[in-house]
Design a protein around this motif. Structure first.
Motif, PDB file in Angstrom:
ATOM      1  N   ASN A 333       0.869  -1.174   0.000  1.00  0.00           N
ATOM      2  CA  ASN A 333       0.000   0.000   0.000  1.00  0.00           C
ATOM      3  C   ASN A 333       0.905   1.223   0.000  1.00  0.00           C
ATOM      4  OD1 ASN A 333      -1.979   1.906   0.234  1.00  0.00           O
ATOM      5  ND2 ASN A 333      -2.470   1.473   2.371  1.00  0.00           N
ATOM      6  N   ARG A 334       0.894   1.957  -1.087  1.00  0.00           N
ATOM      7  CA  ARG A 334       1.838   3.066  -1.269  1.00  0.00           C
ATOM      8  C   ARG A 334       3.262   2.502  -1.141  1.00  0.00           C
ATOM      9  NH1 ARG A 334      -2.190   5.387   2.144  1.00  0.00           N
ATOM     10  NH2 ARG A 334      -3.430   6.977   1.074  1.00  0.00           N
ATOM     11  N   LEU A 335       4.025   3.002  -0.171  1.00  0.00           N
ATOM     12  CA  LEU A 335       5.388   2.507   0.058  1.00  0.00           C
ATOM     13  C   LEU A 335       5.466   1.682   1.341  1.00  0.00           C
ATOM     14  CD1 LEU A 335       7.320   5.753  -0.932  1.00  0.00           C
ATOM     15  CD2 LEU A 335       7.120   3.653  -2.268  1.00  0.00           C
ATOM     16  N   GLU A 336       4.305   1.235   1.821  1.00  0.00           N
ATOM     17  CA  GLU A 336       4.247   0.531   3.095  1.00  0.00           C
ATOM     18  C   GLU A 336       4.120  -0.979   2.893  1.00  0.00           C
ATOM     19  OE1 GLU A 336       0.916   2.272   5.016  1.00  0.00           O
ATOM     20  OE2 GLU A 336       1.787   4.276   5.121  1.00  0.00           O
ATOM     21  N   TYR A 337       4.425  -1.726   3.944  1.00  0.00           N
ATOM     22  CA  TYR A 337       4.267  -3.173   4.077  1.00  0.00           C
ATOM     23  C   TYR A 337       5.322  -3.973   3.313  1.00  0.00           C
ATOM     24  CZ  TYR A 337      -0.334  -1.859   5.868  1.00  0.00           C
ATOM     25  OH  TYR A 337      -1.343  -1.285   6.584  1.00  0.00           O
ATOM     26  N   SER A 338       5.836  -3.439   2.230  1.00  0.00           N
ATOM     27  CA  SER A 338       6.827  -4.151   1.422  1.00  0.00           C
ATOM     28  C   SER A 338       8.118  -3.350   1.351  1.00  0.00           C
ATOM     29  CB  SER A 338       6.312  -4.365  -0.003  1.00  0.00           C
ATOM     30  OG  SER A 338       5.106  -5.084  -0.011  1.00  0.00           O
ATOM     31  N   ARG A 339       9.202  -4.070   1.041  1.00  0.00           N
ATOM     32  CA  ARG A 339      10.437  -3.392   0.646  1.00  0.00           C
ATOM     33  C   ARG A 339      10.402  -3.189  -0.865  1.00  0.00           C
ATOM     34  NH1 ARG A 339      14.771  -6.313   0.821  1.00  0.00           N
ATOM     35  NH2 ARG A 339      13.747  -8.347   1.026  1.00  0.00           N
ATOM     36  N   PHE A 340      11.101  -2.149  -1.350  1.00  0.00           N
ATOM     37  CA  PHE A 340      11.109  -1.843  -2.772  1.00  0.00           C
ATOM     38  C   PHE A 340      12.541  -1.718  -3.274  1.00  0.00           C
ATOM     39  CE2 PHE A 340       6.963  -0.492  -1.406  1.00  0.00           C
ATOM     40  CZ  PHE A 340       6.131  -0.791  -2.476  1.00  0.00           C
ATOM     41  N   ASP A 341      12.739  -2.210  -4.474  1.00  0.00           N
ATOM     42  CA  ASP A 341      14.009  -2.031  -5.174  1.00  0.00           C
ATOM     43  C   ASP A 341      13.698  -1.284  -6.464  1.00  0.00           C
ATOM     44  OD1 ASP A 341      16.392  -2.141  -6.537  1.00  0.00           O
ATOM     45  OD2 ASP A 341      16.349  -4.308  -6.872  1.00  0.00           O
ATOM     46  N   TRP A 342      13.914   0.033  -6.457  1.00  0.00           N
ATOM     47  CA  TRP A 342      13.607   0.846  -7.638  1.00  0.00           C
ATOM     48  C   TRP A 342      14.798   0.783  -8.589  1.00  0.00           C
ATOM     49  CZ3 TRP A 342       8.697   1.717  -7.904  1.00  0.00           C
ATOM     50  CH2 TRP A 342       7.961   1.869  -6.743  1.00  0.00           C
ATOM     51  N   ASN A 343      14.858  -0.309  -9.348  1.00  0.00           N
ATOM     52  CA  ASN A 343      16.015  -0.533 -10.219  1.00  0.00           C
ATOM     53  C   ASN A 343      15.922   0.223 -11.538  1.00  0.00           C
ATOM     54  OD1 ASN A 343      14.356  -2.203 -11.977  1.00  0.00           O
ATOM     55  ND2 ASN A 343      14.602  -3.859 -10.504  1.00  0.00           N
ATOM     56  N   ILE A 344      14.834   0.972 -11.755  1.00  0.00           N
ATOM     57  CA  ILE A 344      14.707   1.865 -12.903  1.00  0.00           C
ATOM     58  C   ILE A 344      14.641   3.283 -12.360  1.00  0.00           C
ATOM     59  CG2 ILE A 344      13.252   2.560 -14.838  1.00  0.00           C
ATOM     60  CD1 ILE A 344      12.407  -0.321 -15.135  1.00  0.00           C
ATOM     61  N   PRO A 345      15.592   4.142 -12.718  1.00  0.00           N
ATOM     62  CA  PRO A 345      15.722   5.436 -12.049  1.00  0.00           C
ATOM     63  C   PRO A 345      14.466   6.292 -12.028  1.00  0.00           C
ATOM     64  CG  PRO A 345      17.694   4.983 -13.319  1.00  0.00           C
ATOM     65  CD  PRO A 345      16.727   3.897 -13.645  1.00  0.00           C
ATOM     66  N   TYR A 346      13.770   6.465 -13.177  1.00  0.00           N
ATOM     67  CA  TYR A 346      12.656   7.403 -13.199  1.00  0.00           C
ATOM     68  C   TYR A 346      11.469   6.946 -12.345  1.00  0.00           C
ATOM     69  CZ  TYR A 346       9.919   4.479 -16.416  1.00  0.00           C
ATOM     70  OH  TYR A 346       9.208   3.451 -16.977  1.00  0.00           O
ATOM     71  N   MET A 347      11.462   5.678 -11.922  1.00  0.00           N
ATOM     72  CA  MET A 347      10.383   5.177 -11.084  1.00  0.00           C
ATOM     73  C   MET A 347      10.580   5.470  -9.601  1.00  0.00           C
ATOM     74  SD  MET A 347       9.466   1.449 -12.707  1.00  0.00           S
ATOM     75  CE  MET A 347       9.031   1.214 -14.420  1.00  0.00           C
ATOM     76  N   LEU A 394       9.451  -8.332  -1.175  1.00  0.00           N
ATOM     77  CA  LEU A 394      10.230  -7.368  -1.952  1.00  0.00           C
ATOM     78  C   LEU A 394       9.511  -7.135  -3.275  1.00  0.00           C
ATOM     79  CD1 LEU A 394      12.854  -5.684  -2.427  1.00  0.00           C
ATOM     80  CD2 LEU A 394      13.815  -7.741  -3.496  1.00  0.00           C
ATOM     81  N   VAL A 395       9.320  -5.861  -3.628  1.00  0.00           N
ATOM     82  CA  VAL A 395       8.676  -5.475  -4.878  1.00  0.00           C
ATOM     83  C   VAL A 395       9.693  -4.720  -5.729  1.00  0.00           C
ATOM     84  CG1 VAL A 395       6.812  -4.159  -5.945  1.00  0.00           C
ATOM     85  CG2 VAL A 395       6.429  -5.301  -3.757  1.00  0.00           C
ATOM     86  N   LYS A 396       9.810  -5.099  -6.998  1.00  0.00           N
ATOM     87  CA  LYS A 396      10.761  -4.409  -7.865  1.00  0.00           C
ATOM     88  C   LYS A 396      10.283  -4.456  -9.308  1.00  0.00           C
ATOM     89  CE  LYS A 396      13.690  -8.534  -8.420  1.00  0.00           C
ATOM     90  NZ  LYS A 396      15.062  -9.084  -8.223  1.00  0.00           N
ATOM     91  N   PRO A 397      10.637  -3.431 -10.101  1.00  0.00           N
ATOM     92  CA  PRO A 397      10.344  -3.490 -11.538  1.00  0.00           C
ATOM     93  C   PRO A 397      11.015  -4.702 -12.175  1.00  0.00           C
ATOM     94  CG  PRO A 397      10.996  -1.276 -10.886  1.00  0.00           C
ATOM     95  CD  PRO A 397      11.280  -2.164  -9.714  1.00  0.00           C
ATOM     96  N   PHE A 398      10.312  -5.305 -13.127  1.00  0.00           N
ATOM     97  CA  PHE A 398      10.808  -6.486 -13.832  1.00  0.00           C
ATOM     98  C   PHE A 398      10.713  -6.176 -15.329  1.00  0.00           C
ATOM     99  CE2 PHE A 398       9.977 -11.108 -15.112  1.00  0.00           C
ATOM    100  CZ  PHE A 398      11.311 -11.477 -14.986  1.00  0.00           C
ATOM    101  N   CYS A 399      11.486  -5.186 -15.758  1.00  0.00           N
ATOM    102  CA  CYS A 399      11.289  -4.570 -17.070  1.00  0.00           C
ATOM    103  C   CYS A 399      12.476  -4.679 -18.012  1.00  0.00           C
ATOM    104  CB  CYS A 399      10.948  -3.085 -16.899  1.00  0.00           C
ATOM    105  SG  CYS A 399       9.388  -2.774 -16.055  1.00  0.00           S
ATOM    106  N   GLU A 400      13.500  -5.438 -17.665  1.00  0.00           N
ATOM    107  CA  GLU A 400      14.663  -5.510 -18.554  1.00  0.00           C
ATOM    108  C   GLU A 400      14.234  -6.002 -19.935  1.00  0.00           C
ATOM    109  OE1 GLU A 400      18.351  -5.027 -19.989  1.00  0.00           O
ATOM    110  OE2 GLU A 400      17.769  -4.490 -17.938  1.00  0.00           O
ATOM    111  N   GLY A 401      14.453  -5.158 -20.943  1.00  0.00           N
ATOM    112  CA  GLY A 401      14.056  -5.486 -22.306  1.00  0.00           C
ATOM    113  C   GLY A 401      12.714  -4.922 -22.719  1.00  0.00           C
ATOM    114  N   ILE A 402      11.880  -4.517 -21.742  1.00  0.00           N
ATOM    115  CA  ILE A 402      10.582  -3.922 -22.070  1.00  0.00           C
ATOM    116  C   ILE A 402      10.781  -2.432 -22.317  1.00  0.00           C
ATOM    117  CG2 ILE A 402       8.226  -3.468 -21.309  1.00  0.00           C
ATOM    118  CD1 ILE A 402       8.455  -5.872 -19.437  1.00  0.00           C
ATOM    119  N   GLU A 403      10.497  -2.002 -23.513  1.00  0.00           N
ATOM    120  CA  GLU A 403      10.550  -0.583 -23.870  1.00  0.00           C
ATOM    121  C   GLU A 403       9.224  -0.251 -24.536  1.00  0.00           C
ATOM    122  OE1 GLU A 403      12.862   1.528 -23.013  1.00  0.00           O
ATOM    123  OE2 GLU A 403      14.318   0.065 -22.239  1.00  0.00           O
TER     124      GLU A 403
END
Length: 750
Positions: A333-347, A394-403
């Motif tokens: 919920n928002r930035l709560e309850y989970s850890r985040f790995d923002w591996n894409i800078p603009y996110m 842990l929540v993180k973008p899974f976008c390598e190759g997605i453009e």
């Protein structure tokens, strides 16, 4: 014109990562290395588990037939992981696509109904099933249809007259069939939806209504009633999510998912099988009183995952349940309850008003082969969840190759700290140092809050550090649209004061620009960088009655005057303003009114007078065209209108000379870059001698060489620009596969 031998080029993306709406996730039920996603405008991707990147499957799609970039549904063969089926379309061309090699080669067959993967309702599903040699498709316009001969012919299955299907589902044996719909055909009053959920147990010979939530008259809702969004099952139950539309701006009753950005309510229902019949068991909706829909739902037999969609005042949430929905636990919920790995800078939250960029979660899926991992979609890419079993999520973008971003314009600089200036829908813009570096953030204000959807930018050749651009204000209201200025080649930006008080007409447009997500206009800057011009939009189009200029970075403004060739006040119509690269006093404006009109200013944009042109060059209102100034000459520009020809304009002292370089061909885009010697290289996209492709000319159109293959097409191209520092390198602003660059193989890095 002479056509030379093709030149071999290599292509790649200037990496952004994700960026668009991933509309669905499809795991193969038995093969651990078969996984697909569909997107709204970017085609289908298959995950390459060995290379750990997403592989783009629409690279062969041309701008002439971009239907595959708009997929609506995916189906797999549970007995053959090499088989892939998907439906796609842009309403003009509509296909069932079939592949026997995981999408490497695709056969298109025409569908008997209209399809669009980027229309309202696109986020629900699934809509396509392959079972026992049959293909079933829940369409947007023709109800449920099926084919027994791999798409060669189709038959209809009547669902009480309903044409807009939100999902179809069958159990593993194929005996139970459930369908959801918009309820439009059986609406009692045109506002309240008819029944939206049905079940068949006799091989689709007949359907019976299945219990669904009763319509609720939510405040500010355009239509009342719940539409099924997603469905899942385990050994005991079937689970279905529902959403009720909020304020609908387009799409009518077809707007039942997150597509208009507004949902007023949602439900989660549980069903059980009793004597072979599906019966309602329980309302298991979480106790969340913030208005939202519910959409993504999945089960791994031990745990349920559930997502909200379009949750107001805080962004979407994800829940888990280990007791079949009797109780729910929030894990994001928002930035709560989970850890985040923002591996894409603009996110990163620091670039998103301090919040979570996750929104529009319409699908969530457990990995069938790793109960600790799940994927979920968003309006800005794909995300992965790990740690579900342990609770250390842990929540993180899974976008390598997605453009999957829509790029509107691209520019390169002759020198300066950034080499490529990218103008993009939704994300605003990016300034890239080179072709291999990832940007830290898109165009933002001094607080790091992002601007969105720029339409154009302009810079001078003498000082490319000084750039103006026209963004919209973002959805949160933390940035306002208007005109922004960078003095460091696009790395940082400041918003210029608005030109208020020039006219009531302009002031009304400026009021609209202050609202989130409204076009701000078109801009140009004089060759000496001392005068900035702005064709104010405040909505769609750039009126010649709303063009103004400033010599002091917006502290004061003056209104430009447009006259016809006789000196009388010009009628109102759309215009785009351009400057000359060398003459600071020279500006010109293209008039969009069916046939092209041309205005010239010789007093630095204070007044524009129409020039009589004896030509029938088409330039319809709102049509796509690209105009590029020839970088080695004053007063020379080129126009590709995407209809016919390639036009060269040369502004003389009292006239304009026009020549059509390719009168028999259709050119969509044109741009210039560094030449082999003093003559600049010209790059175009379009059809030359009957063959669509990308072409280079090193002699200003006397000869062209194709620089792509049939596997290097990349869908719709909005803009092309050569590199101003290196010959043989150019950029493509695509409408489906991000910002791309091409480089001659002899120049490619090892």
């Amino acid at each position: 014109m002479k056509l030379l031998s093709p030149v071999k080029y290599e292509y790649g993306n200037l990496k952004i990562g994700g960026g668009g709406f991933v509309t669905g996730i499809t795991f193969h039920p038995t093969d651990s290395k078969t996984l697909y996603i569909r997107t709204d405008i970017g085609g289908i991707y298959r995950y390459d588990f060995d290379k750990q990147t997403w592989a783009y499957l629409a690279d062969k799609v041309t701008a002439d037939d971009p239907a595959q970039t708009y997929p609506l549904a995916i189906a797999l063969d549970e007995n053959d992981p090499n088989k892939l089926f998907f439906t796609c379309g842009d309403k003009r061309s509509n296909y069932i696509c079939i592949s026997d090699d995981k999408g490497e080669n695709i056969i298109q067959k025409t569908l008997p109904c209209s399809v669009h993967g980027n229309e309202v309702g696109r986020a629900t599903g699934d809509r396509l099933i392959y079972k026992n040699g049959r293909l079933y498709f829940g369409s947007q316009t023709a109800g449920i249809i099926y084919s027994e001969d791999m798409g060669e012919s189709w038959q209809n299955i009547d669902l009480f007259g309903e044409k807009n299907i939100s999902l179809i589902w069958t159990n593993s044996e194929g005996k139970l069939f459930i369908a959801g719909c918009s309820g439009e055909a059986n609406s009692p009053d045109g506002v309240t939806r008819g029944h939206t959920l049905y079940c068949s147990t006799d091989g689709l010979k007949s359907f019976v209504p299945l219990t669904a939530p009763d319509p609720v008259k939510y405040e500010n809702s355009s239509y009342y009633g719940f539409v099924p969004q997603r469905i899942t099952s385990d050994s005991r139950y079937i689970y279905i999510t529902f959403a009720s539309s909020g304020e609908v701006f387009y799409g009518g009753m077809g707007a039942y998912a997150c597509d208009t950005g507004s949902l007023s309510g949602g439900k989660v229902y549980r069903y059980r099988i009793e004597n072979g019949v599906t019966v309602f068991d329980k309302d298991i909706t979480p106790e969340d009183h913030i208005p939202c829909g519910y959409s993504g739902i999945c089960s791994n037999g031990k745990m349920l995952l559930l997502s909200t969609v379009c949750r107001k005042n805080g962004g979407d949430m994800i829940y888990t349940s280990t007791d079949s929905g009797e109780s729910w636990k929030i894990i994001m919920n928002r930035l709560e309850y989970s850890r985040f790995d923002w591996n894409i800078p603009y996110m990163k939250p620091s670039y998103n008003g301090g919040g979570n960029c996750v929104h529009w979660i319409s699908d969530i899926k457990f990995s069938p082969f790793d109960s600790d991992t799940a994927l979920f979609n968003t309006g800005t890419g794909l995300f992965m969840i790990t740690g579900l079993a342990s609770g250390d999520v842990l929540v993180k973008p899974f976008c390598e190759g997605i453009e999957e971003t829509v790029h509107l314009n691209v520019y390169t600089t002759p020198h300066g700290r950034n080499r490529i200036i990218d103008i993009i829908g939704d994300l605003g813009g990016f300034a890239f140092e080179d072709y291999d570096s990832e940007c830290e953030n898109s165009f933002a204000n001094e607080n790091g809050d992002r601007y969105i959807t720029c339409l154009n930018a302009d810079l001078t050749l003498s000082d490319p550090e000084y750039i103006v651009a026209t963004p919209r204000g973002n959805w949160t209201g933390k940035t306002k649209g208007g005109l922004i200025l960078s003095k460091d080649c696009g790395s940082t930006w400041e918003r210029l004061p608005m030109p208020r008080g020039l006219s009531e007409f302009i002031d009304k447009k400026l009021d609209n620009i202050e609202k989130p997500n409204v076009d701000s206009g078109w801009t140009a800057i004089s060759a000496d960088g001392k005068r900035i011009m702005w064709a104010v939009a405040g909505g769609r189009g750039f009126s010649n009655k709303a063009v103004c200029y400033t010599d002091d970075e917006g502290k004061t403004w003056q209104k430009s005057i447009f006259t016809d060739s006789s000196g009388n006040s010009a009628d109102e119509h759309n215009v785009k303003i351009f400057s000359d690269y060398y003459n600071s006093d020279l500006f010109f404006a293209i008039a969009e009114r069916g046939n092209l009109g041309l205005y010239i200013s010789r007093d630095k944009g204070a007044t524009f007078r129409e020039v009589s042109i004896k030509t029938d060059i088409k330039c319809p209102r709102y049509a796509h065209y690209q105009l590029s100034r020839q970088p080695d000459k004053s007063g020379v520009f080129w126009l590709a209108n995407g209809i016919k020809g390639l036009y060269r304009f040369e502004i003389k002292s009292d006239s304009v000379w026009i020549s059509d370089i390719l009168p028999k061909d259709r050119i969509n885009c044109i741009g210039f870059g560094k030449g082999l010697e003093e003559t600049p290289a010209m790059y175009v996209t379009g059809n030359i001698s009957g063959e669509y492709g990308f072409y280079i000319s090193d002699d200003l159109g006397e000869s062209f060489a194709r620089i792509n293959t049939d596997r290097q097409q990349y869908g719709v191209i909005h803009s092309i620009c050569g590199d101003m520092r290196e010959h043989g390198v150019f950029c493509l602003a695509t409408g489906s596969h991000g910002l791309m660059f091409g480089r001659q193989k002899s120049l490619a890095k090892p």
